[in-house]
Design a protein around this motif. Structure first.
Motif, mmCIF file in Angstrom:
data_model
loop_
_atom_site.group_PDB
_atom_site.id
_atom_site.type_symbol
_atom_site.label_atom_id
_atom_site.label_comp_id
_atom_site.label_asym_id
_atom_site.label_seq_id
_atom_site.Cartn_x
_atom_site.Cartn_y
_atom_site.Cartn_z
ATOM 1 N N VAL A 185 0.851 -1.187 0.000
ATOM 2 C CA VAL A 185 0.000 0.000 0.000
ATOM 3 C C VAL A 185 0.885 1.235 0.000
ATOM 4 C CG1 VAL A 185 -1.827 1.254 1.212
ATOM 5 C CG2 VAL A 185 -1.796 -1.241 1.263
ATOM 6 N N LEU A 186 0.616 2.177 -0.890
ATOM 7 C CA LEU A 186 1.428 3.371 -1.043
ATOM 8 C C LEU A 186 0.811 4.533 -0.276
ATOM 9 C CD1 LEU A 186 2.044 3.034 -4.893
ATOM 10 C CD2 LEU A 186 3.330 2.001 -3.001
ATOM 11 N N HIS A 187 1.657 5.343 0.373
ATOM 12 C CA HIS A 187 1.160 6.416 1.224
ATOM 13 C C HIS A 187 1.670 7.803 0.828
ATOM 14 C CE1 HIS A 187 -0.546 3.471 3.999
ATOM 15 N NE2 HIS A 187 0.588 2.806 3.916
ATOM 16 N N ASP A 188 2.599 7.868 -0.119
ATOM 17 C CA ASP A 188 3.129 9.155 -0.550
ATOM 18 C C ASP A 188 2.099 9.825 -1.461
ATOM 19 O OD1 ASP A 188 4.484 11.058 -2.407
ATOM 20 O OD2 ASP A 188 6.275 10.476 -1.278
ATOM 21 N N VAL A 189 1.512 10.923 -0.993
ATOM 22 C CA VAL A 189 0.407 11.562 -1.702
ATOM 23 C C VAL A 189 0.807 12.003 -3.111
ATOM 24 C CG1 VAL A 189 -1.145 13.555 -1.697
ATOM 25 C CG2 VAL A 189 -0.712 12.306 0.420
ATOM 26 N N GLU A 190 1.949 12.657 -3.247
ATOM 27 C CA GLU A 190 2.372 13.141 -4.558
ATOM 28 C C GLU A 190 2.650 11.981 -5.510
ATOM 29 O OE1 GLU A 190 5.600 15.854 -4.204
ATOM 30 O OE2 GLU A 190 4.438 17.344 -3.071
ATOM 31 N N ALA A 191 3.270 10.924 -4.989
ATOM 32 C CA ALA A 191 3.576 9.771 -5.831
ATOM 33 C C ALA A 191 2.299 9.073 -6.297
ATOM 34 C CB ALA A 191 4.466 8.786 -5.065
ATOM 35 N N ALA A 194 0.629 11.152 -8.995
ATOM 36 C CA ALA A 194 1.355 11.019 -10.264
ATOM 37 C C ALA A 194 1.085 9.672 -10.917
ATOM 38 C CB ALA A 194 2.853 11.205 -10.026
ATOM 39 N N ARG A 195 0.986 8.610 -10.117
ATOM 40 C CA ARG A 195 0.669 7.285 -10.657
ATOM 41 C C ARG A 195 -0.714 7.277 -11.291
ATOM 42 N NH1 ARG A 195 3.370 2.618 -8.605
ATOM 43 N NH2 ARG A 195 1.428 1.457 -8.359
ATOM 44 N N ALA A 196 -1.664 7.926 -10.631
ATOM 45 C CA ALA A 196 -3.021 7.967 -11.165
ATOM 46 C C ALA A 196 -3.060 8.688 -12.510
ATOM 47 C CB ALA A 196 -3.956 8.649 -10.169
ATOM 48 N N VAL A 197 -2.342 9.784 -12.611
ATOM 49 C CA VAL A 197 -2.299 10.528 -13.866
ATOM 50 C C VAL A 197 -1.678 9.675 -14.965
ATOM 51 C CG1 VAL A 197 -1.277 12.503 -15.046
ATOM 52 C CG2 VAL A 197 -2.271 12.783 -12.764
ATOM 53 N N ARG A 198 -0.602 8.975 -14.641
ATOM 54 C CA ARG A 198 0.040 8.117 -15.638
ATOM 55 C C ARG A 198 -0.898 6.987 -16.068
ATOM 56 N NH1 ARG A 198 5.579 4.512 -14.779
ATOM 57 N NH2 ARG A 198 5.553 3.516 -16.845
ATOM 58 N N MET A 199 -1.623 6.412 -15.107
ATOM 59 C CA MET A 199 -2.578 5.362 -15.437
ATOM 60 C C MET A 199 -3.644 5.871 -16.413
ATOM 61 S SD MET A 199 -3.203 3.712 -11.673
ATOM 62 C CE MET A 199 -2.083 2.506 -10.949
ATOM 63 N N ALA A 200 -4.145 7.077 -16.146
ATOM 64 C CA ALA A 200 -5.205 7.633 -16.978
ATOM 65 C C ALA A 200 -4.699 8.063 -18.353
ATOM 66 C CB ALA A 200 -5.841 8.824 -16.261
ATOM 67 N N ARG A 231 -7.189 13.365 1.943
ATOM 68 C CA ARG A 231 -6.140 14.210 1.345
ATOM 69 C C ARG A 231 -5.591 13.564 0.083
ATOM 70 N NH1 ARG A 231 -0.425 14.392 2.911
ATOM 71 N NH2 ARG A 231 0.545 16.249 1.974
ATOM 72 N N MET A 232 -5.389 12.253 0.129
ATOM 73 C CA MET A 232 -4.863 11.557 -1.033
ATOM 74 C C MET A 232 -5.867 11.559 -2.178
ATOM 75 S SD MET A 232 -3.227 7.731 -1.286
ATOM 76 C CE MET A 232 -1.852 8.217 -0.230
ATOM 77 N N ALA A 233 -7.131 11.307 -1.880
ATOM 78 C CA ALA A 233 -8.157 11.297 -2.923
ATOM 79 C C ALA A 233 -8.267 12.664 -3.590
ATOM 80 C CB ALA A 233 -9.495 10.875 -2.329
ATOM 81 N N ARG A 234 -8.193 13.717 -2.792
ATOM 82 C CA ARG A 234 -8.251 15.068 -3.356
ATOM 83 C C ARG A 234 -7.055 15.336 -4.258
ATOM 84 N NH1 ARG A 234 -10.054 17.850 2.331
ATOM 85 N NH2 ARG A 234 -12.331 17.663 2.063
#
Length: 251
Positions: A185-191, A194-200, A231-234
């Motif tokens: 499970v990843l907890h770094d918000v910025e990372a 960025a992963r979500a953007v790359r996935m999309a 915070r992460m979802a936002r």
């Protein structure tokens, strides 16, 4: 680029609360509502469905193994007929409450160990699909790309929607790294954003071994039960919007 952003919600039980459902419902476009087998109780389900309807958020039934003690994260060997009946029971219960609140269940997302098991187990995948087909074959099922659910659903005329996980590590084969392993499970918000953007945008993600895995998906999940989930979802939502991605429920 159109992406759905989903989260697991309604996972409190009795006096035990988990996550900030109301805050997350202001961020996501789809809510996977716990059905009472791994978490959730009638009051929690009712409140979550009502809040989702008020915000125009799509409601999904998050069906699970009957496993409150382990939060549905313990893999279980359940006979197909029994598993089918238990999924049908959960689906009907949450849909009934959702309809009473002015909405309806519009998709199905298995939870935890059941989610992972039916990605690779054709028998259990077929049992879950049979339950959906019996209740309402128009309901799509959220699952990973390459999951055994796709073939089982196609055989029953049930649709599937591919999903990616912004805050979970991936194996080189495109499966999720088991939660018992470090770094799952990843907890770094910025990372994570960025992963979500790359996935999309690219349809890929970096696997645990450093390689690249294809994860083309219509929906991206952010978990609601992890520390700092809101915070992460936002951050994920903001990152996607800044990248020009349109956020829209698939169902």
């Amino acid at each position: 680029m159109v992406i759905d952003l989903n989260a697991d919600l309604g996972e409190g039980f009795g006096i035990w609360t988990l996550g900030d459902d109301v805050a997350l419902l202001d961020v996501v476009t789809s809510a996977n509502v716990a059905c009472g087998f791994h978490a959730g109780d009638p009051v929690t389900i009712r409140r979550t469905c009502a809040a989702a309807v008020d915000r125009g958020v799509s409601i999904g039934a998050q069906v699970s193994y009957r496993d409150l003690a382990h939060f549905g994260r313990r893999e279980m060997d359940v006979e197909p007929e029994e598993l089918c009946a238990e999924v049908l029971y959960q689906l009907a219960a949450v849909d009934g409450i959702a309809r009473a609140m002015g909405g309806r269940v519009s998709y199905v997302k298995p939870h935890g160990a059941l989610y992972n098991r039916i990605c690779r187990d054709p028998a259990q995948a077929a049992a879950v699909v049979d339950a959906v087909a019996d209740y309402d074959p128009s309901l799509p099922i959220l699952t990973l790309p390459g999951s055994a659910v796709h073939a089982a659903a196609a055989a029953e005329g049930v649709s599937t929607v591919t999903e990616a996980f912004a805050d979970r590590a991936y194996t080189p084969a495109g499966a999720l790294v088991p939660r018992r392993e470090p770094g799952a499970v990843l907890h770094d918000v910025e990372a994570v954003s960025a992963r979500a953007v790359r996935m999309a945008v690219e349809g890929t993600v970096t696997a645990a071994d450093g390689g690249t895995v294809e994860v083309r998906a219509r929906s991206i999940c952010v978990h609601g039960d992890t520390p700092g989930a809101v915070r992460m979802a936002r951050a994920v939502r903001d990152g996607l919007l800044e990248a020009g991605v349109v956020l829209q429920a698939f169902a």
